[in-house]
Motif scaffolding. Sequence first.
Motif, PDB file in Angstrom:
ATOM      1  N   LEU A 130       0.826  -1.205   0.000  1.00  0.00           N
ATOM      2  CA  LEU A 130       0.000   0.000   0.000  1.00  0.00           C
ATOM      3  C   LEU A 130       0.864   1.260   0.000  1.00  0.00           C
ATOM      4  O   LEU A 130       0.636   2.189  -0.794  1.00  0.00           O
ATOM      5  N   ILE A 131       1.856   1.290   0.886  1.00  0.00           N
ATOM      6  CA  ILE A 131       2.728   2.466   0.973  1.00  0.00           C
ATOM      7  C   ILE A 131       3.492   2.673  -0.318  1.00  0.00           C
ATOM      8  O   ILE A 131       3.592   3.806  -0.832  1.00  0.00           O
ATOM      9  N   ARG A 132       4.025   1.609  -0.867  1.00  0.00           N
ATOM     10  CA  ARG A 132       4.799   1.733  -2.105  1.00  0.00           C
ATOM     11  C   ARG A 132       3.906   2.170  -3.267  1.00  0.00           C
ATOM     12  O   ARG A 132       4.305   3.011  -4.083  1.00  0.00           O
ATOM     13  N   TRP A 133       2.687   1.630  -3.337  1.00  0.00           N
ATOM     14  CA  TRP A 133       1.775   1.999  -4.419  1.00  0.00           C
ATOM     15  C   TRP A 133       1.399   3.476  -4.346  1.00  0.00           C
ATOM     16  O   TRP A 133       1.448   4.189  -5.345  1.00  0.00           O
ATOM     17  N   LEU A 134       1.034   3.940  -3.157  1.00  0.00           N
ATOM     18  CA  LEU A 134       0.652   5.337  -2.998  1.00  0.00           C
ATOM     19  C   LEU A 134       1.822   6.269  -3.337  1.00  0.00           C
ATOM     20  O   LEU A 134       1.645   7.290  -4.010  1.00  0.00           O
ATOM     21  N   ALA A 135       3.010   5.905  -2.861  1.00  0.00           N
ATOM     22  CA  ALA A 135       4.183   6.740  -3.140  1.00  0.00           C
ATOM     23  C   ALA A 135       4.525   6.732  -4.627  1.00  0.00           C
ATOM     24  O   ALA A 135       4.833   7.783  -5.217  1.00  0.00           O
ATOM     25  N   LEU A 136       4.470   5.560  -5.247  1.00  0.00           N
ATOM     26  CA  LEU A 136       4.786   5.459  -6.673  1.00  0.00           C
ATOM     27  C   LEU A 136       3.785   6.239  -7.516  1.00  0.00           C
ATOM     28  O   LEU A 136       4.145   6.824  -8.548  1.00  0.00           O
ATOM     29  N   ALA A 137       2.522   6.265  -7.092  1.00  0.00           N
ATOM     30  CA  ALA A 137       1.513   7.027  -7.828  1.00  0.00           C
ATOM     31  C   ALA A 137       1.844   8.518  -7.794  1.00  0.00           C
ATOM     32  O   ALA A 137       1.753   9.219  -8.815  1.00  0.00           O
ATOM     33  N   ALA A 138       2.247   9.000  -6.620  1.00  0.00           N
ATOM     34  CA  ALA A 138       2.607  10.413  -6.502  1.00  0.00           C
ATOM     35  C   ALA A 138       3.850  10.737  -7.321  1.00  0.00           C
ATOM     36  O   ALA A 138       3.938  11.790  -7.968  1.00  0.00           O
ATOM     37  N   ILE A 139       4.812   9.823  -7.308  1.00  0.00           N
ATOM     38  CA  ILE A 139       6.053  10.041  -8.057  1.00  0.00           C
ATOM     39  C   ILE A 139       5.785  10.014  -9.563  1.00  0.00           C
ATOM     40  O   ILE A 139       6.319  10.836 -10.323  1.00  0.00           O
TER      41      ILE A 139
END
Length: 254
Positions: A130-139
């Motif tokens: 979840l954390i990686r997905w949310l961060a990758l979406a923002a990036i």
Amino acid sequence: MNNRDTSLMTVGDVAAAVGLLTRLPMPVDTDRAMARGARAAWAYPLVGALIGAIMASLAALLLWLSLPAAIVAALILALSVILTGAMHEDGLADAADGLWGGWDKQKRLEIMKDSHIGVYGVVAIGLALLIRWLALAAIAQSGLYWGALIAVGALSRAGMVGVMSGLPHARDTGLSHSVGRPETMTGVVAFGLATIIAVVCFGFGLIFPACMAALFCGLVAKAKIAGQTGDILGATQQVTEMVLLVTVVGLISS
């Protein structure tokens, strides 16, 4: 070649590192790789940078096709899991189960070796994805994914080498033990290489968080099992990657 090969770096180390850390079809001289063992760990950041570059390439293609950033993030996250064979995710789950599910060193190591996954492991994997997905979406939405993903990939693998060289093996068997324990200089080279890659690709902002994340993982492993295992190294990569991705989001949002 035999175990007397004590060269600090060889070209074959890169292929050995790719073969160990990914599922990419890389031809590896098995005898040479076994003889080198942990001495090849200096090349781990290069493998991380390669994985980051492949993820960024897919992100560029998908964004060019006008897919939403959230979908792009999900797909490049899936690609990273496929490229590594979920090796690091498996380590995170096993480490979470063992370190927090056991009451002494022996029990913790026993749980970590068990192929079954417990509630701690499920929660750890779920939160990590979840954390990686949310961060990758923002990036992905920011457009700065090339430098960020390459830098994060390199630094998160360097953290593994730091823990490998800084802690003894917690058990006498397993993947980490079979690879061996790298010398301090190997760790220095890995960190230096990752630092150069990160600074060139993204600047200095990720260096300190990467060090703190790896140090945290090492201290927890030392306190819980007095050493490191392959699962601890996988967990170190995952924790460091999460910390760095969140840091990237913070930096690009400020």
